[in-house]
Design a protein around this motif. Structure first.
Motif, PDB file in Angstrom:
ATOM      1  N   ILE A   1       1.043  -1.254   0.115  1.00  0.00           N
ATOM      2  CA  ILE A   1      -0.128   0.016   0.035  1.00  0.00           C
ATOM      3  C   ILE A   1       0.919   1.169  -0.055  1.00  0.00           C
ATOM      4  O   ILE A   1       0.501   2.343  -0.654  1.00  0.00           O
ATOM      5  CB  ILE A   1      -0.770  -0.244   1.340  1.00  0.00           C
ATOM      6  N   ILE A   2       2.085   1.287   0.694  1.00  0.00           N
ATOM      7  CA  ILE A   2       2.948   2.234   0.712  1.00  0.00           C
ATOM      8  C   ILE A   2       3.557   2.467  -0.700  1.00  0.00           C
ATOM      9  O   ILE A   2       3.682   3.482  -1.171  1.00  0.00           O
ATOM     10  CB  ILE A   2       4.083   2.057   1.692  1.00  0.00           C
ATOM     11  N   HIS A   3       3.738   1.403  -1.310  1.00  0.00           N
ATOM     12  CA  HIS A   3       4.244   1.118  -2.468  1.00  0.00           C
ATOM     13  C   HIS A   3       3.420   1.821  -3.744  1.00  0.00           C
ATOM     14  O   HIS A   3       3.871   2.702  -4.652  1.00  0.00           O
ATOM     15  CB  HIS A   3       4.647  -0.218  -3.158  1.00  0.00           C
ATOM     16  N   PHE A   4       2.261   1.653  -3.525  1.00  0.00           N
ATOM     17  CA  PHE A   4       1.248   2.297  -4.373  1.00  0.00           C
ATOM     18  C   PHE A   4       0.617   3.842  -4.132  1.00  0.00           C
ATOM     19  O   PHE A   4      -0.135   4.339  -4.835  1.00  0.00           O
ATOM     20  CB  PHE A   4       0.142   1.557  -4.675  1.00  0.00           C
ATOM     21  N   GLY A   5       1.247   4.193  -2.991  1.00  0.00           N
ATOM     22  CA  GLY A   5       0.992   5.659  -2.473  1.00  0.00           C
ATOM     23  C   GLY A   5      -0.550   5.911  -2.336  1.00  0.00           C
ATOM     24  O   GLY A   5      -1.098   6.902  -2.492  1.00  0.00           O
TER      25      GLY A   5
ATOM     26  N   LYS B   1      -3.821   6.660   0.237  1.00  0.00           N
ATOM     27  CA  LYS B   1      -4.177   7.457   1.321  1.00  0.00           C
ATOM     28  C   LYS B   1      -4.935   6.435   2.456  1.00  0.00           C
ATOM     29  O   LYS B   1      -5.673   5.405   1.843  1.00  0.00           O
ATOM     30  CB  LYS B   1      -4.941   8.472   1.087  1.00  0.00           C
ATOM     31  N   ASN B   2      -4.966   6.764   3.747  1.00  0.00           N
ATOM     32  CA  ASN B   2      -5.884   6.153   4.808  1.00  0.00           C
ATOM     33  C   ASN B   2      -7.231   6.024   4.483  1.00  0.00           C
ATOM     34  O   ASN B   2      -7.629   5.025   4.528  1.00  0.00           O
ATOM     35  CB  ASN B   2      -5.328   6.919   6.005  1.00  0.00           C
ATOM     36  N   SER B   3      -7.592   7.046   3.888  1.00  0.00           N
ATOM     37  CA  SER B   3      -9.079   7.008   3.612  1.00  0.00           C
ATOM     38  C   SER B   3      -9.336   5.980   2.554  1.00  0.00           C
ATOM     39  O   SER B   3     -10.662   5.251   2.712  1.00  0.00           O
ATOM     40  CB  SER B   3      -9.729   8.440   3.342  1.00  0.00           C
ATOM     41  N   HIS B   4      -8.468   5.846   1.375  1.00  0.00           N
ATOM     42  CA  HIS B   4      -9.071   4.970   0.508  1.00  0.00           C
ATOM     43  C   HIS B   4      -8.567   3.655   1.059  1.00  0.00           C
ATOM     44  O   HIS B   4      -9.632   2.451   0.690  1.00  0.00           O
ATOM     45  CB  HIS B   4      -7.829   5.064  -0.660  1.00  0.00           C
TER      46      HIS B   4
END
Length: 96
Positions: free
Chosen positions: A1-5, A7-10
């Motif tokens: 998830i970090i790799h794909f950038g 957001k927390n809301s997504h």
């Protein structure tokens, strides 16, 4: 998830409901399945998936009255989720 950038809301909208459903349904379904298959017996320490009477799988002179394939179910119910979790974490780390 970090790799794909993402957001927390997504993440909260897209992935979190599925994680909650899986974390609640998997234990519930395996517990109900084991209950319906009469797999809950004592294993000399506590009640869990075990053959009855205890040791009947390993001793020829003791017939199993229930839970003859208890160890197979125990590995399937618990081992599969442990292996999946390990592979998921490994895959996540490799993506990062």
């Amino acid at each position: 998830i970090i790799h794909f950038g993402m957001k927390n809301s997504h993440i909260a909208k897209r992935f979190e409901p599925g994680m909650h459903i899986v974390s609640l349904l998997y234990p519930l379904l395996t517990a109900i399945s084991a209950l319906c298959l009469d797999l809950y017996n004592t294993n000399k320490q506590f009640c869990w998936i075990a053959p009855y009477p205890y040791g009947c799988v390993h001793k020829e002179d003791i017939p199993c009255t229930r839970g003859e394939y208890a160890y197979t179910y125990a590995w399937t119910f618990t081992g599969s989720i442990v292996i999946f979790t390990f592979l998921f974490i490994l895959g996540s780390m490799l993506v990062i």
